[in-house]
Every structure is written in C-alpha cells, then in structure tokens.
Design an enzyme around this catalytic site. Structure first.
Site, PDB file in Angstrom:
ATOM      1  N   CYS A   1      25.236  70.955  43.544  1.00 54.36           N
ATOM      2  CA  CYS A   1      26.296  71.498  44.391  1.00 54.36           C
ATOM      3  C   CYS A   1      25.747  72.622  45.264  1.00 54.36           C
ATOM      4  CB  CYS A   1      27.475  71.931  43.521  1.00 54.36           C
ATOM      5  SG  CYS A   1      28.983  72.178  44.465  1.00 54.36           S
TER       6      CYS A   1
ATOM      7  N   HIS B   1      28.555  67.238  39.711  1.00 58.66           N
ATOM      8  CA  HIS B   1      28.122  68.159  38.660  1.00 58.66           C
ATOM      9  C   HIS B   1      27.766  67.443  37.361  1.00 58.66           C
ATOM     10  CE1 HIS B   1      29.198  72.071  40.514  1.00 58.66           C
ATOM     11  NE2 HIS B   1      30.039  71.337  41.216  1.00 58.66           N
TER      12      HIS B   1
ATOM     13  N   GLU C   1      26.304  68.748  34.842  1.00 62.05           N
ATOM     14  CA  GLU C   1      26.507  69.679  33.723  1.00 62.05           C
ATOM     15  C   GLU C   1      27.985  69.806  33.348  1.00 62.05           C
ATOM     16  OE1 GLU C   1      26.269  70.475  36.787  1.00 62.05           O
ATOM     17  OE2 GLU C   1      27.708  72.083  37.137  1.00 62.05           O
TER      18      GLU C   1
END
Lengths: 275, 996
Positions: free
Chosen positions: A106, A235, A237
């Site tokens: 990002c 994302h 994560e």
C-alpha cells in the site's frame, strides 16, 4: 541447521500497519523481527545493512499530503544519516545491491514506486516510471479483492500462488505507467505479479469494483527484474488468520490466512541457497 | 518574495477529484457543468532561487508521471470560470506544513508554504454558443460547495480575461502579529448589567450569578495580600477570567448534571435530586461493582479522561466517546476531523496512556435531500454529511485506527445542530515498571511538559462556545482543523516514552487548552507554576490569555520527574516531536501562571475547582399526547417493506462504511459489512487487539432519539437495550460488558429563550432514571460518559432544538472470537427463529413516521425478561449452536428478516402466526413494531434440540426456514401470503438512498 534470517519493519511519520506486518514476519518464521522507527535509521542507531528483509508497511507517510508517499520518498532521497556522509537512500541502494528482499504494501508500494525502486527497469533505483494515483472513484475504499498471480513472474513473493484474496484500503491505488513502452516491458518481463481479477482468479478485470481503483491493465502489484523487490496495493498482512476473512463465519477456510504465503515465500527464499 | 508553484494533471489523466466536484455541482447545486479540473497551488514564502523552485516543483510537490508544473504562471487554459480556494490566515494548513518540511529538507532553506486549490470550470455550451455558466453560478459554486467562508477565502477568475502568462499574484495568508502580547485587567466591581455584558462579549458563557461569585472572590483580604506579593491587584486579569470561564463551563463542569433538581413528576409528586450524575450514573456503577465483588473488572471509572477496565491479567482496555457538534455545524470537515483526533487523545491521555485500537462514530443529521430554505448560518445537511464523513475519514484513516462500527441517524431537527459522536478505544499494559497503569500520580516538583503541536488562535473559546446555542456571533476561532500526522508522530513518541517509564502522568489538551489540562492535573500535586512565554507558538502576537486557553490540537501535557526530563526531551528530539518544559507542579495550593516574570493568573486551586456553587433547577414532567394514527393495513405489504428499507434510518450505509478503514491493525473479526457479498449490516464489531491471542473485544452502539417525542425514559431504555443486544447478537456476554453514556440535549435550563426548559430538564431526569434502572438490571456498568447540553440553534425568531439524544455505547470482552456470529443466513434448510416477544409498540416507530405520525405506544424494555434471554442466547452462541443472529431495531421484524436474508443471499419463508406476540392483530404492526430485546436467529436443523433447550423459558419460536430461492416469503396472521418479494428488489430498495 538453517540460516538465521532477520526482518526489519520501518515505521514512523504516519505508517500504521507495522504491527501486523511484523506479526506476519514472525508467523512466517523469521528469527528476528524488529519494528524500527525511521528516526533510529536517521540517527544511525539502526542500519538496514543488518537485516535481510525490508518491510515498508501501509499508512499515510506525512499524511500523503503531497500525493501518496511523496514526502516520504523525499525524506529517503535527501535525509542524511547522522554521523557520516551517507543518505538514507544509500542504505536502500546497498540493500538492493546485496540482493536482499523488499516488500512494500500500500503506502510502502507507493513509496517504492515514487522512489523509482519499482519497477526499476534500468537498475538505477531512483527514476520514477510508473505511478499510483487517485482511484477512479475519487474516494478511499476498504474492500476485499481477488488477485490473480502471474506464474511466469520472477517475483519471489508470489511463487506457487495461483490467486489470493485480500483487502485493499486506499484512496490512491490506480496504477499508471509513464507510457506504452514501460507497460509493454512490464508485461514482457512478467513484472506484473498480481492483477485484480474475477472471483475464480482466471481473468484480470478492469471492471469496478473487482478492480477497485481503475488500475491500467488491472495491475495490483509489480516486482523488479530480480523479483526481489515487490510492491502491491492490497494488504497481505491483513489476512493472516481465517477470522480476518470477511466470510469466515460462512465458509470453510484453512486456519492460516492467504496473506501469509507472501511472507513464507520471502523466508524460504532467504533460507535457501539461491540467496 | 513569494512564488507560486502550480501542479496540474497532464493531458488524458483522469482528475478524480475534479470529477467528484463536477458531480456534486450537478447533484447538489443543480448547475450544469461540463468539466471541472483541479490544480494544486503552493505559495512559497522564502528565499528560494529559481533552480530550487524547479527542483521542489518537480521533486516532492508533483508526480512526474502524470502531472505538470508551472512556476509563477498559470496552468489553466480555456475555461469559463476559475475558482481558487485557500485558507484564511492562521487556519491550520497541513499540506502547506508538509510541503514546507519537504522543501527545507531538499534545499536546506526554511520556507513557509501555503496551499490553495483551483477549480477550473467549463460550462456546457449549447448550439448557439451562449455562455450557460454565469458569474452568479460561479459564486454559488464557490460559496455553497467549495469554500467555507469561516476558514477559507476564494477568488473567482473570468476565463475571458485570464492571462495564463501573468497567472495569479502570490498571496501569503500570514498572521500579522498585530500587537505586543499584553494582559488586560477587568474591573468586576460594576453593575449587574455590565457583568452580563462582559460575559457575553468575551464568550465566557457565565451566568450573572457566576459572574458575581468571581467579583466577590477578589474581596477577601488574605487573597488580596497574596496577590499583591506577585504584583496583582483587586481586579481580575483577562487570563484569570478566561481560565475560570473555561474551568466553570458547562462543557467542563457539567453543571446541569451536577445540579440540585426539584423534579415534579406530573402526578403531583415533587422529588429532590441531588446531582443526576451522582444519583443515577455513578450510583449504578457503584452498585454493580459492589455486586461483582472480587470479580470487579472495572479499574478506573468517571475519574480520568476515559474509563478503564480489565481485559486480562496483562492488559487493560480504555474507552471514551465524545461529541463535536458545534464546530461541525460551522465547519463540518474541520469540526469532525478535530472531533475524532480529539477523542483519540482521551484514551491516549488516560492512566499512563493507551495505544488506540478502534474508533466508532455515530452521526445525527438532517436528511441530505432537505429542500426547503435554510435558516441563516446553517449549512445544507448534504454538505454537513459529506464534510463530517470526510473529516472523520481523514482523522481515523490517517491515524491508523480502524473505524469498526457506527451508525447514521436522520431527523430534520438535527438541522439546528448536527451531532457528531466520535469514540475511541485503547489498550495498555496493566503494569509498567511494576506499577499499575490505570491510576495517575503527580508529585510536587514534577515538570509540566507540553508535547506535540504548537499554539495558535485556533480553537479559542471552544469549551465556552459549545456551552451555548449556535447564534449569530458564534466565534470563528472556535473552529479548527486537526492534523492526524502530527498527532501520530506524537503518539508514536509517547508510547516509547511510556514504555521506558519516562513520564509520571499524561493528559490531553482538549477543551480549555492548558488552563484545563494543567488545571486538572495540578489537583494531583496541589498546585502549579507555569510560564506561558515558554510555550511554542504558531505565530507571534498571542496574548497570554489566548495561549492559556487555546485549543490548538495535537498536544498532550505530561508530568515528568526532573530526573528523567533530559532523557524524555532527548527522545522527543530524536523522534522529531516538539516537547517543551513550561513549569512545574507544586503543592502550594495555587494555580499560578506567569508570562515571563509577570504573573497573569493567581487563583486558589480550591476556588478554581470548587468555587462554583451547585445550580438549583426545576423540572416538570408533562407527558405529551400525540394523535393516534388511523391508517388501515396497506394491501401491498411487500411494497411497504421496500418503502421501509428505503427509510434513511434503515437503509444501507455502505457508501460511508467503505470509506473508513475498518481493518487496519490486523485484528478485524466481525466487520461492519458482512454476508455473502460483504454488504450486510453487522450488529456490532469484534476485534482481536492482540494478534497472538483469540481473546477479543465487542463494540456496539444504541441510539433511538425518535422515542424522545413520547418519553425520554423509554428513549434511553431502548438505546441502552439496543447497544447491549447488538453486542449480545455477535457473541458478547452480559457479565463482561461495560457501557458509556453520551447525552446530547437541547438547553434544559428555563430562561426567556427557553420557556420549556423545565420540560426538557424533566426529559433529562427521566432518561437518567432509565439509565439507572436498565444498567443495574443488566449489570452493565457505565465506565465513562459525556454530555453536551446546548444543542439548539437560535437566530432571530428561528429556534431549532434537537430531539433529546442518548448514545449508549458498549465495550465487551469476548473470551474466544472464533465463537462470534454474524447476521447473514448461512445455509438453505436452516431454521428461522424469533427470540423475544413482540408487542403493539409502534409509537415513535419508523412505520408511523412513514405515515407522518408519532403515536404514543413507545417500546418498553422489559429488562428482567430480556436479561434472561441475553444470557441464554450467549450460552447458545458460546456452544456454537447459532448460525446467524440479527437484532430487531428500526423497522422491527420485517426489516430484520429482509436484511438477514439478503445479506446471506438466501431466501427465508416464515409464518407470522408463529411469532411470539401479544396484543397485535395486524400484519403491518407485527412486521414493523419496534418492541425491544428481540432477534432473528437461524439454526442448523441438527442444533434445534440443543438450541431450544438452551433458550428454555424464553419467549422464542421457530417461524420458518431458510430456502434456496432468492425470495422473502411471509405468510400473514390470516390465511394469506402477505409478502413474496425478490431479495434483489428488497436489497436494491435498501441500498439505493445513500449510495452517493
């Protein structure tokens, strides 16, 4: 006995995904994972050279006030490290030259692109040839998207993946190359590692909202020629456990979230003989 | 000399912001325009050489792949009108600040940068090539959409006379230091009328009685003698007066909640209430905690900036909800942004300081399609909606705190003042360096250190201003714009400092600024001495009183042990955060403020905090009677259901939810949107704050102001029940649930302006009584709360008062998030249950509102019955017996069934005859009654027996099943099928209204 591998997660000035990024590294088996505030790098108490895997997490560097990651890139390019004549950029350059791994998610992807470290077609690290700009919708959006992986890509991180389902959370994720030639090279060299796709990961799509931002050729993530620097807007994560999945209460899902695969690939590459 | 750098998009690059503005011009203002192009302008005030300007323009300020730059000439070409919008002097310019820092790093030269933005507008040309866009149109676009006159200025440039080579002359909105800082003395030995005038002119919001107390304070010889020693006399300084006004404001002192009230219940009985806060709210919490005994998990309630409860042995949770209504009325974006980053500082400044882990927002607006003339100074509700939404987006997203839950409430009376509730939760280690973190201690001799942003004139009089209604002279300076990144940098630093145990105590600078933060914390040591001249300022020329009470954002005040101050300040420098020692805490008993050597405030701590006498108020309850509606049951109930799903208070809020990051920090478990295509409305949020654990947090809200039209007792009871049942619906347990109350009222003090003040106060009394009754019945203690009592608008003859509104928020601990349940149906063949009994309770309902009626039969919570149901349901959910669970709220059972079905993408077939009900003979009433404490749940057939056993004794019934066809099929109380609607059509009706 396998090699010890270490990861650094840089934070500060508006970065905000550092905890889950570090968590992903730990789950992926990194022996040492440090969340390091950028001031530690600037005052010389920490050095990139001491790590194998550099994580640039999501967030809003300086509020993205001058365009996403612009002020952050300016800092890395021009800020000097205390106690020497080195700029922070020199540490980045050395890190890349050493063949180590960099993952930008990002805002971290935006940073890599604006620094010129991705796609870095000429190996100069500092000439910007693509960009990430305002979503076609003109708004920040949080939504989950399907991503189709390019099996022919040299990308270390997406090895063995067919597709992956992750959330995007950004207002400036529309990928635009400088010109047709750059775009053509990205395709030809298979540097486009991830594209927004339909639900079965079969076809890339430019249809909203599957392609949430209007990215040219549905580009969601790209790597450099060595496949060792990788950036993506979604994302990974944010999907480390099945309870992160928006439909975990209605679907049979493996315990481990899909995003972890990228970090596991990074770890196994660093432990392997090819590194 | 100043220079202008303009940045525009290159040929063929989509200008998404320009597109959005074009759409808004057409939709909001109904002015046809062909295109809008945006150009960013940086006005550079500093000694840059031409080469350096070019480097800045092509470097940090622009994107070389898609943008072009121009220095000291214009980029715009071929337009009808160009509108350039920039800030007025002194208004926070976050982008300008970042640009200045970037250029300084690039060139090594300090510069000031001011930003503005151009909107280049082209009208639609008809065949005769007539101009369709007039200057008047451009004026309207500028004043009604692009610029807020309070904080921004704009120029309109005619395309016909535009010379791009000359461009626009640079304008530097620098704040001119108009005076040398000085302190004025104000003589209070004047007639009463003069005292009133002083209070009004200075926006002190003090009553005559309070002004008299201030006057008389300076008649005490001992005090005068002490004042003489520091050079003060028998008149009050402006700093003293302002500081006392802040500390004694309704906003800070909650005078109404602490008042002695004579309450006439309307049936001939009058009771004395000595502080609603003590007798209803605090008493309830005290009693619940006594009942919990050694299992009490409350750690700090009502004494700090937020409430603190135990999460587990090693971690505590912190929660606070605030409002930022008045500033949001004047500047929706800045007001709301400041609202969210402001409430962030409450948990952050609570105990030893908490890491922030979630936000929750509730907005109350007038309908965005409002189409009647607007009273003076009131912004259009659509503009408020967009501005507030965006302010909270920027505040929350840029701070990296997930917005996990919230809601939107619509009522025309919020035209008078929108309500902007912002809440934030945090987590902190239970101990640091072996010491508990939920308490605060300050020792005499500790240094007073301010960190974060600098002080300007912004936000002066915020506390006193919000203690008044919105009026003609509402001060511009009360509006401010927050800077989430300055705050993020500061919180990053302070969390490191906290973990290294470098400070003793922390508190935030919010309402009342330093006067409040230092004034409050100085109670812990017993006094303070502080030099305002040391405070870092944004620009020169501030008077001492302004520095003292300015509400400039992003600041925390800390008490630092002198032995650790060097290390603390060193760390701040390293992490690029400003930290300044302003003075020290003492035990002198005096609040002593200097400006350099000159004393500007010397007030006894006891007078500052306890000098204000208790208010005496009267409340008289007279229950309103509304006509009962007498419309017949409509023949087309499918159509009626669609009309209900399209009600603003019921319809999907997805367009807002998607623009908030609800997943950052990685612990998202139940998201605000859920279901087969991720767009169903979740009842509550579940998050996992510690990524290596499955322990979780549940966050929910309840708010139902429409019931206030009938009885605020039931309004409050229903809000509390809603917040609790929302939490229970996803899996929370009553025995680990904490509450927060947040009252927004219209002025309840009888006066000439407010002749019905006694009624409004009676409404407040009744709401508080409900709060006591309900929270004690459920065993859900309030741990913190807030009130905002002057939500009225008065200009000329127009007075608009909001409906009395209680937002009740809940925070629960969940042992295992993997047990959480979402509201969407899961599989065909699952059994559909209704839990809880339906009564004929349509007073104040959406169904009546759809028919233009209020009625009288307001929903009544039966807490004992509900509690048993909630406990049983929790057991069933914990045992994994429940496939989906959705609470019935606005729109009742009909809406809940429709939402459950279309969220899961599967049909539901039910029979209303099976629904547990009492006193209902009509289908529409059964479908849309808003009886509380009810759920729609679906169960796997194999779980039926165990589920029914778990809920034995509760009013539940199986009413049908989940079907594979995409329809909602409802058989009525008679023999007829009353609804047979495609889910797609129902969902479309629900999604359409707010899909902007």
């Amino acid at each position: 006995m396998s090699k010890k591998i270490s990861a650094i997660v840089i934070t500060g000035n508006g970065t905000n995904c550092e905890l889950e990024m570090a968590h992903a590294c730990r789950l992926a088996g990194f022996d040492e994972v440090d969340i390091v505030h950028i001031s530690e790098l600037l005052c010389g108490t920490k050095r990139l050279d001491d790590y194998d895997f550099l994580n640039l997490p999501g967030g809003f560097l300086n509020g993205d006030d001058l365009g996403s990651a612009k002020a952050g890139a300016n800092r890395i390019l021009h800020a000097a490290v205390a106690g020497g004549r080195e700029r922070l950029f020199d540490q980045f350059a050395r890190f890349i030259a050493a063949g180590k791994l960099i993952l930008g998610v990002c805002n971290g992807f935006q940073l890599l692109v604006k620094l010129g470290m991705l796609p870095d077609l000429d190996g100069l690290y500092d000439r910007q040839t693509v960009t990430l700009t305002y979503n076609d919708s003109g708004r920040f959006e949080d939504r989950w998207v399907h991503l189709r992986a390019n099996a022919a890509s040299p990308c270390i991180f997406t090895r063995g993946l067919r597709g992956i389902y992750l959330p995007v959370r950004h207002g400036e994720g529309k990928f635009i190359p400088q010109d047709e030639e750059i775009l053509e090279r990205l395709h030809r060299q298979n540097l486009i590692a991830l594209q927004y796709s339909n639900g079965e990961y079969r076809e890339a799509t430019t249809d909203y909202p599957a392609n949430p931002n209007g990215s040219i050729d549905a580009i969601a993530g790209i790597c450099n020629e060595t496949g060792r620097i990788f950036g993506l807007m979604p994302h990974p994560e944010a999907y480390l456990h099945r309870t992160n999945h928006p439909r975990w209460t209605r679907e049979e899902l493996p315990e481990e979230g899909m995003g972890l695969a990228l970090f596991r690939n990074a770890a196994s590459f660093l432990r392997s003989n090819s590194f | 000399m100043a220079h202008r750098i303009e940045i525009g998009f290159g040929e063929g690059i989509r200008d998404a912001l320009g597109e959005k503005i074009r759409k808004r011009i057409i939709e909001h203002l109904r002015i046809p325009v062909d295109s809008v192009q945006t150009i960013e302008v940086y006005t550079i005030d500093g000694p840059l050489a031409p080469g350096e300007l070019g480097k800045a323009a092509r470097g940090p300020l622009s994107d070389p792949v898609i943008q072009e730059t121009a220095i000291d000439h214009g980029i715009a070409r071929g337009f009808d009108w160009l509108i350039e919008v920039g800030f007025r002097p002194g208004v926070t310019d976050n982008v300008g600040k970042t640009a200045g820092e970037a250029i300084a790093l690039l060139t090594g030269k300090p510069v000031r940068v001011y930003t503005s933005r151009q909107y280049v507008i082209r009208g639609i040309r008809d065949r005769c090539a007539l101009d369709t866009l007039t200057r008047a149109d451009a004026e309207r676009i500028a004043s009604e959409l692009l610029a807020n006159d309070l904080i921004q200025r704009y120029d309109i440039i005619d395309g016909k006379t535009w010379d791009p080579a000359a461009g626009i002359k640079p304008y530097v909105p620098r704040v001119m230091g108009e005076n040398r800082p000085r302190t004025e003395e104000i003589d209070l030995n004047v007639p009463d009328a003069e005292l009133v005038r002083i209070s009004q002119e200075r926006v002190l919001a003090l009553s005559l009685e309070e002004m008299r107390i201030l006057r008389d304070y300076l008649k005490n010889d001992a005090i005068l003698a002490h004042r003489k020693e520091v050079g003060l006399g028998a008149t009050m300084t402006d700093a003293e007066l302002e500081c006392l006004a802040q500390t004694w404001s309704e906003h800070c002192k909650h005078k109404i909640f602490n008042a002695r009230i004579a309450y006439d219940d309307g049936e001939g009985n009058t009771r004395e209430i000595d502080s609603l806060f003590d007798t209803c709210i605090k008493r309830s919490t005290r009693e619940i905690r006594e009942r919990m005994g050694t299992n009490d998990w409350c750690l700090s309630v009502f004494s700090d900036n937020a409430g603190i409860i135990r999460f587990n042995d090693d971690w505590n949770l912190v929660f606070k909800v605030e409002t930022h209504n008045s500033p949001s009325a004047l500047d929706p974006y800045g007001g709301a942004l400041t609202g969210i980053v402001g409430v962030n500082r409450d948990p952050f400044g609570c105990g030893k300081g908490a890491k922030l882990i979630f936000n929750t927002d509730v907005f109350c607006f007038a309908p965005p399609d409002y189409d009647r003339p607007l009273p003076k100074r009131i912004l259009h509700p659509r503009r408020i909606y967009e501005g507030v939404r965006e302010g909270v987006e920027h505040g929350g997203n840029k701070s990296g705190i997930p917005t996990v839950n919230g809601c939107l409430v619509f009522d025309e009376r919020y035209l008078g003042k929108p309500l902007v509730y912002c809440g934030t939760g945090g987590i902190m280690p239970a101990r640091i360096a072996g010491t508990p973190t939920h308490t605060k201690e300050i020792l005499s001799g500790d240094l007073i250190v301010m960190t974060g942003g600098r002080i300007g004139k912004d936000g002066i009089h915020g506390a006193t201003f919000s203690s008044e209604e919105l009026h003609e002279g509402s001060p511009v300076t009360a509006v401010q714009i927050g800077d989430p990144i300055t705050q993020k940098k500061m919180t990053d630093f302070l969390l490191v400092a906290r973990d290294r145990d470098l400070y003793r105590a922390i508190t935030d600078n919010g309402a009342g600024g330093l006067s409040s933060s230092v004034g409050e914390t100085a109670r812990l040591s017993g006094g303070c001495e502080l030099d305002l001249k040391k405070a870092p300022l944004k620009y020169p020329g501030l008077n001492p009183w302004e520095i003292l009470i300015s509400e400039s954002q992003e600041r925390m005040t800390l008490a630092v042990d002198p032995a650790k101050s060097e290390e603390f300040l060193k760390l701040a420098r390293k992490m690029d955060v400003e930290a300044t020692v302003l003075g020290r805490y003492t035990d002198s008993g005096w609040f002593h403020i200097r400006y350099g050597e000159e004393t500007v405030v010397l007030i006894e701590m006891s007078f500052l905090h306890d000098g204000l006498p208790q208010m005496n108020l009267r409340a008289v309850w007279a229950p309103p009677r509304h006509p009962e509606p007498d419309f017949p049951e409509p023949p087309d109930l499918g159509g009626a259901l669609k009309a209900m799903l399209s009600r603003l208070n019921i319809c999907s809020k997805e367009s807002v939810v998607r623009q908030y990051d609800h997943e950052v920090q990685g612990g998202s478990v139940v998201k605000p949107l859920t279901g087969v295509v991720n767009d169903g409305p979740s009842d509550a949020a579940v998050i996992r704050p510690l990524l290596d654990s499955f322990e979780g947090i549940v966050v929910a809200n309840g708010v139902c102001p429409r019931y206030s039209d009938i009885d605020t007792y039931h309004m409050a009871a229903c809000a509390i029940d809603e917040a609790i049942r929302n939490a229970v619906a996803v899996g929370a347990s009553l025995d680990r649930l904490a509450g927060l109350d947040n009252f927004c009222w219209c002025d309840p003090v009888r006066s000439e302006k407010t002749p019905d003040g006694e009624h409004k106060l009676a409404q407040l009394v009744r709401a508080n009584e409900a709060l006591y009754d309900l929270t004690t019945a459920y065993g859900v203690p309030c741990i913190s709360g807030k009130d905002s009592m002057k939500n009225d608008y008065q200009i000329g003859e127009v007075r608009i008062s909001i409906p009395p509104t209680l937002l009740f928020s809940t925070l629960g601990k969940m042992e295992d998030v993997r047990k959480a349940v979402t509201m969407d149906v899961k599989r065909p063949g699952d059994l559909v249950y209704v839990l809880g009994k339906t009564f004929r309770e349509l007073g104040g309902s959406e169904w009546y509102a759809l028919h233009g009626a209020i009625g009288n039969g307001v929903p009544r919570v039966q807490a004992e019955t509900a509690k048993a149901l909630y406990e049983a349901l929790h057991r069933a959910i914990s045992a994994g017996l429940v496939a989906s669970c959705h609470d019935c709220s606005d729109g009742g059972l009909g809406v809940a069934l429709a939402e459950t079905a279309f969220a899961g993408g599967l049909g539901i077939a039910v029979d209303l005859k099976a629904v547990p009900a009492e006193g209902i003979g009509r289908n529409d009433e059964l479908l849309f009654s808003e009886s509380q404490s009810r759920f729609v749940a679906t169960i796997r057939p194999e779980a039926q027996e165990a589920f029914e056993a778990a809920l034995a004794g509760c009013a539940i019934a199986r009413i049908g099943e989940v079907i594979p066809d995409g329809v909602l099929r409802i058989d009525g109380l008679g023999e007829k099928r009353i609804i047979d609607e495609e889910l797609a059509a129902l969902k479309a009706a629900w999604q359409k209204p707010l899909a902007f």
